[in-house]
Scaffold this active site. Structure first.
Site, PDB file in Angstrom:
ATOM      1  CB  SER A   1      85.555  84.696  37.956  1.00 40.44           C
ATOM      2  OG  SER A   1      84.775  84.169  39.032  1.00 40.44           O
ATOM      3  CG  ASP A   2      81.224  81.179  34.177  1.00 40.57           C
ATOM      4  OD1 ASP A   2      80.380  80.933  35.058  1.00 40.57           O
ATOM      5  OD2 ASP A   2      80.992  81.024  32.972  1.00 40.57           O
ATOM      6  CG  PHE A   3      79.857  78.231  39.463  1.00 38.01           C
ATOM      7  CD1 PHE A   3      78.631  78.638  39.943  1.00 38.01           C
ATOM      8  CD2 PHE A   3      80.527  77.238  40.154  1.00 38.01           C
ATOM      9  CE1 PHE A   3      78.063  78.062  41.073  1.00 38.01           C
ATOM     10  CE2 PHE A   3      79.988  76.651  41.286  1.00 38.01           C
ATOM     11  CZ  PHE A   3      78.747  77.070  41.754  1.00 38.01           C
TER      12      PHE A   3
END
Length: 732
Positions: free
Chosen positions: A276-278
């Site tokens: 995932s992204d942040f």
């Protein structure tokens, strides 16, 4: 992923020593089969909590718990840059039951210790081999500090300069972006770090250029424009991917099974893992498709997300979702399998801990600095050069360098928080003094309190220095909070009070050379009318100012080309070159044409444009055969002559158009380019091989189709290329 330019990571140079780290990549044959058996065996030994731990990515800073590493409850870490600290987390792994090594990630986007131009600036070089070398040295230095995973390359297509993250990509064209994506992927992984291709998919198409905003992309455009750079990176061996923040056609990318599983793994056969992204898994609640973090964790995993970056959502909820039967054990095991597969293929189980003592000597080596200088040099774009203002003429005996950006902040030195030393980054005034004759004086006035250009320090002193000089070099642009993630802008003029200063400098009557260091194309309509010359850079990194000085002094011949069209005004956006024809094309600018009433249609500086101190001409465009089968290859040639008295590089660009097809096709499409060195007075024949099968398009269902018919070919030094030939695609 939050872009951190890591300006503070520039370090001092040491003598080069041998570096044992080898490139990384996918194994094949018996070795790959053996890895699958090892993964199966290891999964069979793992508890539910240990499995979930492999999907947990945490980061250095407040809240990091090294005891989770010791308990086998963490699979990856990020933002550890100090070799000693990396060593500590590696040692903590050996206290865990199964001793599964961590993957250690970092935003090593355009450098670790040696800094190269921003990715958009690297794309401006139109030199894939040089771009690969920049990525290689980034990976090599990061690997020497213990990093084994970089959150790059970003391959999002960027057609709206209002979006602050255009600086991380390769611009507006799918062909150039795909070539750059593959080059950067190869470079990083040769340097010893796994690439993470991001952001999958459509992140760069946010409405109004607003970061994190929704994207609406027809399936045909998704396949023709947004997906090819990803595919190029995966075909180049990229081992991981990162999902995007945005919703794509109503479905958040972090929960988009159609993209993450059906396409990426099903159709494309991707074997690596997806992070995932942040914090984007928990953001599924805010997108409105999950009522709580537990549901968000479940939807993300089942869609195809394997690792939770800094969200703590898998860590807290996934085990309970499995116990409750809402997440099948098989789905969890597959995610773990993909993470472990990458770790084995990276060789992490056999790789020794980071050598803390050796790391400093591997930073900013002479070889790395040479590549950084060449990348900065080749990325410089000369946008305007009225009356041959540049290179600086022998008659010029005094130069005033104006603008705080000309001198790095922090006492002219960027400091490395990893404890690997300090290295001087040469200010532009000093670099110019080195490059210009000894009898030329170079004065400097910062004008602003700092690089941001938001407030004056001493405007009058700057104007006075300009008035006293023969030539003014004003270094202006974007810095600080004006570019990068979360830096969308509606006004693309010079930030702060910089335009006020520029106007005052022009009013002195002295010729003004505007040197820009920005993160995106700005609106330069005023400057184009009033200054003598414009030099564009996209923050050139460690050697950036030295390279600028070489170009200004004439020691280097500018050869950068625009990777993203420059708008005349924000109201023009989007202003990309490969637009579709309309039923009311511009002819004589009458009202009922596809035009603006108050502005030209064309970009101020179109895609592919860039001036040189040399003059190039094109002649004798030709194709090997007038008819080419749909499965055949067209061999295309053109003669390029350097008509000047100066050697130079030219970016020879090949564009195509199919004027009649089943679907409307773009007016121009880049299909090939070659950066060639041509001596003064020399003629070179540049040849391209163009596969007919690459000239098709996708329909509304995402199916690829190639239509027979006439193909027009244009060759030249920009997207407005005029040398023309043609051939016909025929059915076999």
């Amino acid at each position: 992923m939050i872009l951190r330019l890591f300006a503070a990571l520039l370090t001092c140079g040491f003598a080069t020593i041998a570096f044992a780290q080898q490139g990384v990549g996918w194994k094949a044959g018996p070795e790959a089969a053996a890895i699958e058996r090892k993964v199966d065996a290891l999964i069979g030994k793992m508890t539910l909590e240990e499995k979930v731990g492999q999907l947990h990515l945490s980061g250095r800073g407040e809240g990091f718990d090294i005891n989770q590493v010791k308990a086998g409850r963490m699979g990856a870490v990020m933002n550890f840059v100090v070799p000693q600290e990396v060593r500590q987390v590696q040692e903590a792994v050996r206290q865990s039951r199964l001793k599964i090594p961590l993957i250690i990630g970092l935003d090593a986007v355009h450098g670790f210790s040696t800094y190269f131009p921003l990715p958009l600036g690297q794309a401006s070089s139109w030199n894939p081999q040089l771009i690969e070398q920049a990525a290689y040295w980034t990976g090599r230095e990061a690997s020497a500090a213990g990093i084994n995973w970089t959150f790059a390359p970003m391959v999002d297509m960027s057609r709206d300069p209002r979006w602050g993250r255009v600086l991380e990509g390769a611009g507006e064209d799918v062909h150039l972006a795909s070539v750059v994506a593959a080059a950067r992927t190869r470079g990083y992984q040769r340097g010893g770090v796994a690439a993470s291709v991001k952001h999958f998919v459509g992140y760069g198409a946010g409405e109004a250029g607003r970061d994190y905003n929704s994207t609406w992309i027809p399936l045909s455009q998704l396949h023709d424009l947004h997906l090819p750079p990803f595919k190029a990176a995966f075909e180049a061996g990229a081992m991981t991917a990162m999902a995007a923040f945005n919703a794509l056609n109503g479905m958040p990318a972090t929960a988009h099974r159609g993209m993450l599983t059906d396409l990426l793994r099903g159709k494309w056969g991707f074997r690596g893992f997806v992070t995932s992204d942040f914090g984007s898994i928990t953001e599924l609640r805010l997108h409105g498709i999950a009522k709580d973090d537990a549901e968000a964790a479940r939807k993300a995993l089942l869609a195809g997300i394997d690792m939770d970056m800094m969200g703590d959502v898998f860590h807290k909820h996934l085990a309970n979702e499995v116990k409750a039967g809402r997440v099948p054990v098989k789905a969890l095991d597959e995610a773990v399998r993909r993470v472990l597969r990458v770790k084995y293929h990276l060789g992490l189980f056999d790789r020794p801990d980071v050598d803390v003592a050796a790391a400093p000597s591997l930073m900013q080596t002479e070889e790395a600095r040479k590549v950084a200088r060449q990348a900065a040099r080749e990325g410089v774009i000369l946008l305007k050069n009225d009356k041959a203002t540049l290179p600086i003429a022998p008659a010029v005996k005094s130069v005033a360098v104006i603008g705080a950006m000309a001198v790095p902040e922090d006492e002219r030195v960027w400091t490395d928080p990893a404890g690997l030393g300090r290295r001087l980054v040469q200010p532009l005034p000093d670099a110019l003094r080195e490059q210009l004759p000894a009898d030329v004086t170079v004065a400097y006035e910062p004008a602003f309190t700092k690089n941001c250009g938001t407030e004056f320090k001493d405007k009058d002193a700057a104007v006075k220095a300009a008035a006293a000089a023969d030539l003014v070099v004003a270094m202006l642009g974007e810095d600080c909070e004006f570019m990068g993630e979360g830096a969308s802008r509606t006004d693309l003029g010079l930030p702060g009070v910089q335009q006020e200063l520029l106007a005052a400098l022009v009013s002195t009557g002295k010729p003004v050379v505007l040197v820009l260091a920005t993160g995106r194309p700005l609106v330069l309509s005023w400057a184009d009318k009033h200054v003598a010359a414009i030099v564009q850079t996209f923050h050139g990194g460690t050697e950036g100012r030295a390279a600028i000085a070489e170009v200004l002094a004439g020691k280097a011949n500018p050869a950068g080309r625009v990777p993203m069209s420059f708008p005349r005004s924000v109201g023009q956006i989007p202003v990309y070159y490969d637009q579709l024809p309309t039923g009311r094309p511009q002819k004589i600018r009458q009202r009922y044409e596809s035009i603006f009433m108050d502005e030209a249609n064309e970009a101020l500086y179109p895609f592919g444009f860039g001036l040189s101190y040399s003059r190039f001409s094109y002649a004798n465009p030709r194709v090997s055969s007038e008819k080419v089968a749909m499965n055949g290859v067209a061999e295309i040639s053109v003669d390029v002559t350097n008509q000047s008295e100066r050697d130079g590089q030219e970016v020879v660009q090949l564009y195509v158009r199919q004027p009649v097809a089943e679907r409307s096709r773009p007016l121009r499409q880049l299909k090939g380019f070659d950066k060639v060195f041509v001596k003064a007075g020399e003629t070179k024949t540049v040849r391209f091989k163009l596969e007919a099968r690459t000239l098709g398009t996708h329909d509304d269902a995402g199916r690829y189709q190639l239509d027979p018919g006439l193909i027009e070919v244009y060759l030249g030094g920009a997207s407005l290329a005029q040398a023309k030939t043609q051939f016909e695609i025929t059915k076999p």
